[in-house]
Design a protein around this motif. Structure first.
Motif, mmCIF file in Angstrom:
data_model
loop_
_atom_site.group_PDB
_atom_site.id
_atom_site.type_symbol
_atom_site.label_atom_id
_atom_site.label_comp_id
_atom_site.label_asym_id
_atom_site.label_seq_id
_atom_site.Cartn_x
_atom_site.Cartn_y
_atom_site.Cartn_z
ATOM 1 N N PRO A 95 0.645 -1.291 -0.383
ATOM 2 C CA PRO A 95 -0.489 0.327 -0.187
ATOM 3 C C PRO A 95 1.583 1.118 0.120
ATOM 4 N N SER A 96 1.906 1.251 0.589
ATOM 5 C CA SER A 96 2.750 2.288 0.647
ATOM 6 C C SER A 96 3.270 2.558 -0.908
ATOM 7 N N ASP A 130 2.271 1.751 -3.546
ATOM 8 C CA ASP A 130 0.935 1.733 -4.477
ATOM 9 C C ASP A 130 0.678 3.763 -4.663
ATOM 10 N N GLY A 131 0.573 4.230 -2.955
ATOM 11 C CA GLY A 131 0.325 5.259 -3.143
ATOM 12 C C GLY A 131 0.636 6.413 -3.469
ATOM 13 N N ALA A 132 2.752 5.995 -3.563
ATOM 14 C CA ALA A 132 3.556 6.875 -3.861
ATOM 15 C C ALA A 132 3.675 7.575 -5.553
ATOM 16 N N ILE A 133 2.917 5.969 -6.192
ATOM 17 C CA ILE A 133 3.004 5.635 -7.353
ATOM 18 C C ILE A 133 1.508 6.726 -8.106
ATOM 19 N N VAL A 134 0.926 6.376 -7.057
ATOM 20 C CA VAL A 134 -0.141 7.627 -7.016
ATOM 21 C C VAL A 134 -0.163 9.449 -6.918
ATOM 22 N N VAL A 182 11.307 9.346 -5.270
ATOM 23 C CA VAL A 182 11.344 10.173 -4.125
ATOM 24 C C VAL A 182 11.008 10.477 -2.627
ATOM 25 N N VAL A 183 9.933 9.594 -3.503
ATOM 26 C CA VAL A 183 8.620 9.687 -2.149
ATOM 27 C C VAL A 183 8.548 8.489 -1.444
ATOM 28 N N LEU A 184 10.099 7.266 -1.827
ATOM 29 C CA LEU A 184 9.455 6.017 -1.534
ATOM 30 C C LEU A 184 10.959 6.142 -0.742
ATOM 31 N N MET A 225 11.340 -2.149 -5.991
ATOM 32 C CA MET A 225 9.490 -1.741 -5.803
ATOM 33 C C MET A 225 8.611 -1.441 -6.133
ATOM 34 N N LEU A 226 8.988 -0.112 -6.934
ATOM 35 C CA LEU A 226 8.285 0.393 -7.961
ATOM 36 C C LEU A 226 8.822 -0.723 -9.416
ATOM 37 N N ALA A 227 9.699 -1.211 -9.439
ATOM 38 C CA ALA A 227 10.501 -2.276 -11.041
ATOM 39 C C ALA A 227 8.497 -3.269 -10.447
ATOM 40 N N GLY A 228 8.486 -3.698 -9.338
ATOM 41 C CA GLY A 228 8.299 -4.479 -8.546
ATOM 42 C C GLY A 228 6.725 -4.081 -8.939
#
Length: 155
Positions: free
Chosen positions: A77-78, A80-84, A122-124, A137-140
């Protein structure tokens, strides 16, 4: 009188007991103590066993989350929140709201992934992830590549 307290009754009982003892085969052992059933494991009632499984699962997940945190990996969820958040910020910078308002549709809208990826990274990192783990994590999540955290490495 039906019962008498004299010794005559005792003689009769002594005789019966003596006869019973004489009939008893003393060479043959009696049944002995009752066997104690062997327990392979503790058998639990259904709800107790289910509760134990839930506790085991919760403990396993707690350890797994701890390892992920130590490796700099965050929960889904963290991520996904960063991506959004990154996507929303990027769309705002692109002026997509005005473009969609003019066109009346979102068809044909193209969003480059690299700026979204960079901003989400950057958010993560602000949430405590390392640069390497944030990219992993983002690539995943965005590209569907498997995450390979370094939490399973043998000591």
């Amino acid at each position: 009188m039906l019962y008498d307290d004299d010794d005559a009754g005792d003689e009769f009982l002594e005789g019966v007991l003596a006869e019973a003892r004489a009939d008893q085969d003393l060479d043959t052992p009696g049944p002995g103590p009752l066997p104690v059933p062997k327990t392979v494991g503790v058998r639990r009632a259904g709800s107790s066993a289910a509760a134990e499984r839930r506790r085991d699962d919760a403990e396993r997940k707690r350890v797994e989350r701890l390892k992920r945190r130590e490796a700099g990996l965050l929960e889904t969820p963290s991520i996904d929140g960063a991506i959004v958040a990154a996507l929303a910020a990027h769309l705002a910078r692109m002026g997509v709201k005005d473009t969609v308002a003019l066109a009346g549709a979102i068809g044909g809208l193209r969003v480059p992934l690299l700026p979204v990826f960079g901003e989400a990274k950057v958010v993560l990192m602000e949430k405590g992830a390392t640069a390497e783990s944030a990219a992993l994590m983002l690539a995943g999540r965005l590209l569907g590549t498997p995450q390979t955290p370094k939490t399973d490495a043998a000591p």
